[in-house]
Design an enzyme around this catalytic site. Structure first.
Site, PDB file in Angstrom:
ATOM      1  N   GLY A  54     -33.060 -25.907  24.823  1.00  0.00           N
ATOM      2  CA  GLY A  54     -33.027 -26.602  23.542  1.00  0.00           C
ATOM      3  C   GLY A  54     -32.392 -25.709  22.497  1.00  0.00           C
ATOM      4  N   GLN A  77     -30.091 -22.473  14.358  1.00  0.00           N
ATOM      5  CA  GLN A  77     -30.019 -21.323  15.276  1.00  0.00           C
ATOM      6  C   GLN A  77     -28.590 -20.847  15.515  1.00  0.00           C
ATOM      7  OE1 GLN A  77     -32.696 -23.272  18.382  1.00  0.00           O
ATOM      8  NE2 GLN A  77     -33.255 -21.124  18.526  1.00  0.00           N
ATOM      9  N   CYS A 103     -38.203 -19.011  22.540  1.00  0.00           N
ATOM     10  CA  CYS A 103     -37.210 -19.501  21.592  1.00  0.00           C
ATOM     11  C   CYS A 103     -36.012 -18.569  21.646  1.00  0.00           C
ATOM     12  CB  CYS A 103     -37.814 -19.506  20.185  1.00  0.00           C
ATOM     13  SG  CYS A 103     -36.664 -20.041  18.916  1.00  0.00           S
ATOM     14  N   LEU A 104     -34.809 -19.143  21.667  1.00  0.00           N
ATOM     15  CA  LEU A 104     -33.605 -18.310  21.731  1.00  0.00           C
ATOM     16  C   LEU A 104     -33.476 -17.406  20.515  1.00  0.00           C
ATOM     17  CD1 LEU A 104     -30.990 -20.895  23.095  1.00  0.00           C
ATOM     18  CD2 LEU A 104     -32.133 -19.063  24.354  1.00  0.00           C
ATOM     19  N   HIS A 118     -40.586 -28.554  19.254  1.00  0.00           N
ATOM     20  CA  HIS A 118     -40.026 -27.234  18.943  1.00  0.00           C
ATOM     21  C   HIS A 118     -38.714 -27.364  18.155  1.00  0.00           C
ATOM     22  CE1 HIS A 118     -39.331 -22.870  20.178  1.00  0.00           C
ATOM     23  NE2 HIS A 118     -38.135 -23.234  19.740  1.00  0.00           N
TER      24      HIS A 118
HETATM   25 NI    NI Z   1     -36.405 -22.254  19.241  1.00  0.00          NI
END
Ligand code: NI
Length: 169
Positions: free
Chosen positions: A45, A50, A92-93, A134
């Site tokens: 995701g 991001q 999370c990235l 998320h």
């Molecule tokens: Ni994330």
């Protein structure tokens, strides 16, 4: 085009993103680039903040390329229904190398627009349900770190500060 993933500490991750009003080729290109960037980073995701873009769009593929049908683009998503509780590991990235147990609802329905601006509902459990929450959180400037206990959150922030000092973040 593959974008660099923005990491925790960048203010873009903690402010609400702007609604999308133009459903044009640029938006489709952005969604393609977001999938490409997400796969390159080994994620399931990715939300636009991001990659430093403060707009309400996110992409999800919980099968990681296995099933093209499972690719989801969420434009202007809202969570319209949740039920149950489930505690599960979450990553999370933007918080690379960390994984923490997070308690969230277990079944989630989101309402969003597609790349043409048409509204649709998507319901998910397990990994998909978690991803819907998320990624929508990201668009509201919220990271999963905010759902942890104060003790765990402080510990994580301390580790991140240390990595920042070492130039490894
Ligand atoms: Ni994330």
């Amino acid at each position: 085009m593959i974008y660099t993933i923005v990491k925790f500490g960048d203010p873009v991750l903690e402010k609400p993103s702007a609604p999308i009003t133009e459903f044009d080729d640029d938006l489709s290109k952005l969604a393609d680039d977001m999938f490409e960037s997400m796969y390159a980073a080994h994620g399931v995701g990715l939300a636009a903040p991001q990659i430093g873009i403060s707009k309400r769009i996110a992409v999800i593929d919980v099968t990681f390329k296995e099933d093209p049908e499972s690719k989801i683009v969420l434009v202007n998503p809202e969570i319209i229904h949740t039920e149950g509780r489930l505690t599960s590991n979450e990553g999370c990235l933007s918080l690379p190398e960390f994984r923490e147990k997070v308690t969230r609802p277990s079944k989630i329905t989101a309402r969003a627009q597609n790349l043409k601006g048409e509204f649709f509902d998507v319901t998910g459990e397990d990994l998909l349900g978690r991803a819907l929450l998320h990624e929508t959180d990201h668009l509201n400037g919220k990271l999963y770190i905010s759902l942890l206990s104060g003790l765990k959150r402080d510990l994580m922030k301390r580790k991140i500060r240390k990595l920042m000092k070492q130039g490894e973040w």
